[in-house]
Design an enzyme around this catalytic site. Sequence first.
Site, PDB file in Angstrom:
ATOM      1  N   ARG A 141       0.473   9.023  -7.996  1.00  0.00           N
ATOM      2  CA  ARG A 141       1.021  10.191  -8.697  1.00  0.00           C
ATOM      3  C   ARG A 141       2.202   9.814  -9.597  1.00  0.00           C
ATOM      4  NH1 ARG A 141      -0.835  15.206  -6.310  1.00  0.00           N
ATOM      5  NH2 ARG A 141      -3.024  14.730  -6.121  1.00  0.00           N
ATOM      6  N   GLU A 145       5.573 -12.170  -2.992  1.00  0.00           N
ATOM      7  CA  GLU A 145       4.322 -12.771  -3.466  1.00  0.00           C
ATOM      8  C   GLU A 145       4.272 -12.599  -4.968  1.00  0.00           C
ATOM      9  OE1 GLU A 145       0.905 -10.986  -1.721  1.00  0.00           O
ATOM     10  OE2 GLU A 145       1.377 -11.716   0.269  1.00  0.00           O
ATOM     11  N   HIS A 158      -4.558 -12.208   5.006  1.00  0.00           N
ATOM     12  CA  HIS A 158      -5.549 -11.478   4.200  1.00  0.00           C
ATOM     13  C   HIS A 158      -6.712 -11.002   5.051  1.00  0.00           C
ATOM     14  CE1 HIS A 158      -7.473  -9.884   0.690  1.00  0.00           C
ATOM     15  NE2 HIS A 158      -6.357 -10.150   0.032  1.00  0.00           N
ATOM     16  N   ARG A 179       0.900  -2.636 -10.640  1.00  0.00           N
ATOM     17  CA  ARG A 179       0.031  -1.546 -10.200  1.00  0.00           C
ATOM     18  C   ARG A 179       0.553  -0.850  -8.942  1.00  0.00           C
ATOM     19  NH1 ARG A 179      -5.383  -4.632  -8.075  1.00  0.00           N
ATOM     20  NH2 ARG A 179      -5.352  -5.465 -10.171  1.00  0.00           N
ATOM     21  N   HIS A 180       1.329  -1.564  -8.117  1.00  0.00           N
ATOM     22  CA  HIS A 180       1.889  -0.887  -6.948  1.00  0.00           C
ATOM     23  C   HIS A 180       3.401  -1.130  -6.837  1.00  0.00           C
ATOM     24  CE1 HIS A 180       0.845  -4.831  -5.360  1.00  0.00           C
ATOM     25  NE2 HIS A 180      -0.405  -4.531  -5.099  1.00  0.00           N
ATOM     26  N   GLU A 223      -0.097 -20.606   3.001  1.00  0.00           N
ATOM     27  CA  GLU A 223      -0.698 -19.473   3.706  1.00  0.00           C
ATOM     28  C   GLU A 223      -2.199 -19.620   3.531  1.00  0.00           C
ATOM     29  OE1 GLU A 223       0.832 -15.487   2.974  1.00  0.00           O
ATOM     30  OE2 GLU A 223      -1.192 -14.681   3.295  1.00  0.00           O
ATOM     31  N   HIS A 230       0.813  -1.221   0.000  1.00  0.00           N
ATOM     32  CA  HIS A 230       0.000   0.000   0.000  1.00  0.00           C
ATOM     33  C   HIS A 230       0.845   1.269   0.000  1.00  0.00           C
ATOM     34  CE1 HIS A 230      -3.791  -1.843  -0.116  1.00  0.00           C
ATOM     35  NE2 HIS A 230      -3.830  -2.283   1.123  1.00  0.00           N
ATOM     36  N   HIS A 261       4.103  -7.798  -3.095  1.00  0.00           N
ATOM     37  CA  HIS A 261       3.500  -8.539  -4.198  1.00  0.00           C
ATOM     38  C   HIS A 261       3.834  -7.796  -5.486  1.00  0.00           C
ATOM     39  CE1 HIS A 261      -0.498 -10.308  -5.995  1.00  0.00           C
ATOM     40  NE2 HIS A 261       0.555 -10.575  -6.732  1.00  0.00           N
TER      41      HIS A 261
HETATM   42  N1  PXP Z   1      -1.392 -12.582   1.997  1.00  0.00           N
HETATM   43  C1  PXP Z   1      -1.557 -12.503   0.657  1.00  0.00           C
HETATM   44  C2  PXP Z   1      -1.239 -13.701  -0.150  1.00  0.00           C
HETATM   45  C3  PXP Z   1      -1.997 -11.336   0.051  1.00  0.00           C
HETATM   46  O1  PXP Z   1      -2.156 -11.284  -1.283  1.00  0.00           O
HETATM   47  C4  PXP Z   1      -2.244 -10.205   0.856  1.00  0.00           C
HETATM   48  C5  PXP Z   1      -2.699  -8.926   0.235  1.00  0.00           C
HETATM   49  O2  PXP Z   1      -1.732  -8.414  -0.596  1.00  0.00           O
HETATM   50  C6  PXP Z   1      -2.049 -10.320   2.240  1.00  0.00           C
HETATM   51  C7  PXP Z   1      -1.656 -11.526   2.781  1.00  0.00           C
HETATM   52  C8  PXP Z   1      -2.278  -9.174   3.163  1.00  0.00           C
HETATM   53  O3  PXP Z   1      -3.637  -8.879   3.188  1.00  0.00           O
HETATM   54  P1  PXP Z   1      -4.122  -7.531   3.851  1.00  0.00           P
HETATM   55  O4  PXP Z   1      -3.514  -6.407   3.065  1.00  0.00           O
HETATM   56  O5  PXP Z   1      -5.610  -7.602   3.729  1.00  0.00           O
HETATM   57  O6  PXP Z   1      -3.644  -7.546   5.271  1.00  0.00           O
END
Ligand code: PXP
Length: 241
Positions: free
Chosen positions: A18, A70, A191, A49-50, A151, A10, A43
Amino acid sequence: MPLLCVNVDHVATLRQARLGQEPDPVLGAHEAELGGAAGIIVHLREDRRHIQDRDVEILRRTVNTKLNLEMAATSEMQQIALTIGPESVCLVPEKRQELTTEGGLNCAGREGELQVFLAPLIERGMTASLFIDADPAQILAASQTGAQFIEIHTGHYANAKTPAAKKVEMDKILMGIRYAQDLGLKVNLGHGLGYVNVLPFAHVPGVCEYSIGHSIMARAIYVGIRQATREMADIVRCFAD
Ligand code: PXP
């Protein structure tokens, strides 16, 4: 003691809004480590995208804990992982239109293909994990790919609207953890976990790592990444082994 690993995607999302240089996920990762993160997760999406390639390259050199990449199971990503050499990789499904990863990877029927994909990464010394739903068929399939970890996708639990629905999802996760361990897999969770909905896991043994991004970065807007990480690390530190 379970570990907290922090996803800094994030930070890059904000930068990409931007297409500039700030905020830098590399600095975000450093702050997360100072707050007690035991690992940094990014990831690298196919659509970039990020997180960008440059982020992963620099993080490889600056992360002091461990770097978990990831990625989708594509040959491009496999090549990047082999070049960068993160401590661990986690295979996730990817759809262009999704806001975030929506479900677990489908492993059932793809055991051989995934084994071939993961073999060079494991050979290179990486730990391999598969992000899957708490579904016995997926867990069994994951155990036949050579991955050492799964996971378990906690998004369905996080999104469940009623206590009854949450309990259904929690029970699936608990069964999934036990089944995976019986098959010799180590288990991470991730997640949609936040400061409150993670608490019911306090007495759940056998979770190696919690992979958390969104809730920590949301809190970080008010208190900073270091403090937001510290607050979550303090919670997870009290959880059962
Ligand atoms: N695990 C995986 C495989 C994910 O894709 C993500 C989101 O990028 C997360 C964990 C973390 O999830 P959250 O951002 O909802 O905490």
